[in-house]
Design an enzyme around this catalytic site. Structure first.
Site, PDB file in Angstrom:
ATOM      1  N   GLY A  15      43.356  37.274  35.836  1.00 48.91           N
ATOM      2  CA  GLY A  15      43.375  38.624  36.384  1.00 48.91           C
ATOM      3  C   GLY A  15      43.052  39.725  35.406  1.00 48.91           C
TER       4      GLY A  15
ATOM      5  NE  ARG B  72      32.415  34.792  44.382  1.00 45.48           N
ATOM      6  CZ  ARG B  72      33.481  34.804  43.577  1.00 45.48           C
ATOM      7  NH1 ARG B  72      33.318  34.686  42.264  1.00 45.48           N
ATOM      8  NH2 ARG B  72      34.694  34.920  44.082  1.00 45.48           N
TER       9      ARG B  72
ATOM     10  CB  CYS C 275      -4.940  48.815   9.509  1.00 41.03           C
ATOM     11  SG  CYS C 275      -6.557  49.608   9.471  1.00 41.03           S
TER      12      CYS C 275
ATOM     13  N   GLY D 140      35.623  39.431  41.335  1.00 41.56           N
ATOM     14  CA  GLY D 140      34.597  38.421  41.473  1.00 41.56           C
ATOM     15  C   GLY D 140      33.974  38.334  42.846  1.00 41.56           C
TER      16      GLY D 140
END
EC number: 1.5.1.3
Length: 494
Positions: free
Chosen positions: A7, A110, A376, A106
């Site tokens: 958590g 998703r 160069c 989560g």
């Protein structure tokens, strides 16, 4: 991808929290604020003293009628993600909220990642192995493309970087061609972004596109550069002592505000690596970037009257592969002659990666008068760190309009090739410039280019089987999603 443990965040990174705060608080319009949408568990995981998150409208998703938000200011409760987005689209929120960020947890992430309304994804990429119990799916690269990636940093022993992906197609269906083949792309000509304007990004992210280094330098030179004469008689404005740094880890710095001749970049570099000094080899492949310096008229004008047309003398490739050998002409066999700097670079990277003398130099004073054009881009140093190869190149003279876009891509490509040969990953390309100049005849074209907004850099794919620097051919290289603005004509000063 892991995002949580028990958590809460599974890592302690003050820089990560600062990035999150900066991106979610900052607005372009100071009279507006951003909204952060989160689930109830995410809200409860925020320490009490930090909630509601200040300077933002906190939108909390919960179906619990008993949820108590203590009548906090800047807090709105919604039952679902859809209802939250609908609410934010109505008055007064549509007038006061600039951008909406979905921040967790989560399940909500998703739902959001593949939603049509998701324009961009901002994440902290943790390269260390850390235990997680909450995950989100990988980024769908058929719809999203890297816009910005920070250089990696290590904090509290954890290596990480900050990445922003932008949506480049509107749906999964549009990420495929008519045959159903995914356009993640070998044929860059077929790949066109469905999204053309990326100014929806937060200003702090939009302006971190690495192409702005080039555009800002050009603008600074035009506005503040010294007016100078030059050998071509064209005239320039220039500045001395400039630097740009490009991250090669996720995408490839091929400029997008105009079309850069990628095939020319690739063929020229393979020509350098071969040691050739014959401009006709490139001409036969339709590459005419050396024609001006290889013409009969030009060679005669610099006193090389005996030199065959197309023979550039002991230029870049010769110095890389045969430094110190006596140059006769472009037809001679120089195998085994002189010092092979390129192979020496590769040998040192493989066997003595901490060496501070991993050098590739095209500047050979004894040969300068034999060259059609003195080098160069003249000096490159390579550096190995944590399995990555970086390159710093010094360029004494830099034509910002025509040459520099080529040079950035060429040495970035060389770095990627050598990295693969040495079983390393590409790191940084650092471009250091002495005389950075804009030809007066290029000012108008460059001002047109500066009005363009960058698009995402492409991704470079190299045939992973190739491990010998001399074995590469053009078909070993593929650009994924190069969709630049149109070509801008500029005439080469000779």
């Amino acid at each position: 991808m892991g995002i949580g443990k028990d958590g809460t965040l599974p890592w302690k990174l003050p820089g990560d929290l600062k990035f999150f705060k900066d991106i979610t608080v900052t607005t372009s319009d100071p009279s507006k604020k951003n909204a952060v949408v989160m689930g109830r568990k995410t809200w409860e995981s925020i320490p009490l003293k930090f909630r509601p998150l200040p300077g933002r409208l906190n939108v909390i998703l919960t179906r619990s009628g008993s949820f108590d938000f203590a009548t906090a200011e800047n807090v709105v409760i919604c039952g679902s993600l859809d209802s939250a987005l609908q609410l934010l689209a109505t008055t007064p929120y549509c007038l006061t909220v600039e951008k909406t960020f979905i921040i967790g947890g989560g399940e909500i992430l998703r739902q959001s990642l593949n939603a049509p309304a998701c324009e961009a994804i901002h994440l902290t990429d943790i390269e260390s192995s850390i235990e997680c119990d909450t995950f989100i799916p990988p980024i769908d690269l058929s719809m999203f493309h890297p816009w910005y990636s920070s250089f990696p940093v290590v904090e509290n022993g954890i290596k990480h970087s900050f990445i922003s992906f932008v949506r480049v197609t509107k749906s999964i269906a549009e990420a495929n061609d008519s045959s159903g083949k995914e356009l993640t792309g070998n044929d860059s000509k077929k790949v066109k972004f469905e999204i053309e304007n990326f100014s929806f990004l937060p200003k702090m992210i939009f302006e971190r596109h690495e192409e702005y280094q080039y555009l800002n330098l050009v603008q600074d030179i035009i506005r503040n550069g010294a007016k100078k004469n030059d050998r071509t008689g064209t005239g320039t404005v220039s500045k001395f002592g400039c630097q740009m740094r490009f991250n090669l880890r996720r995408n490839f710095p091929l400029l997008t505000t105009k079309r850069v001749f990628w095939r020319g970049v690739l063929e020229e570099l393979l020509w350098f690596i071969s040691g050739s000094t014959n401009a006709k080899v490139l001409q036969e492949k339709g590459i005419h970037i050396w024609d001006g310096n290889a013409s009969r008229q030009y060679l005669d004008s610099i006193g090389l009257t005996q030199r065959e047309e197309g023979d550039l003398g002991p230029v870049y490739g010769f110095q890389w592969r045969h430094f110190g050998a006596e140059y006769t002409d472009m037809h001679a066999d120089y195998v085994g002659k002189g010092f092979d700097q390129l192979m020496d670079v590769i040998d040192k990277i493989k066997n003595n990666p901490d060496d501070r003398r991993i050098i590739l130099s095209a500047w050979n004073p004894t040969d300068l008068k034999k060259m059609a054009l003195p080098p160069c881009h003249m000096f490159a140093q390579f550096y190995v760190e944590n399995g990555e190869l970086s390159c710093q190149m010094y360029q004494r003279s830099a034509d910002m309009g025509l040459g520099v876009p080529f040079n950035i891509a060429s040495y970035s490509l060389l770095t990627c090739m050598i990295a693969q040969v040495c079983d390393l990953s590409p790191g940084d390309f650092v471009h250091v410039i002495g005389d950075a100049h804009v030809y007066r005849t290029h000012v108008e074209a460059l001002e047109e280019q500066m009005r363009k907004q960058p698009k995402p850099f492409p991704i470079l794919k190299i045939n992973p089987v190739k491990k010998d620097i001399d074995s590469f051919v053009t078909s070993d290289f593929k650009l994924v999603r190069y969709d630049p603005h149109h070509k801008i004509e500029m005439k080469m000063a000779v």
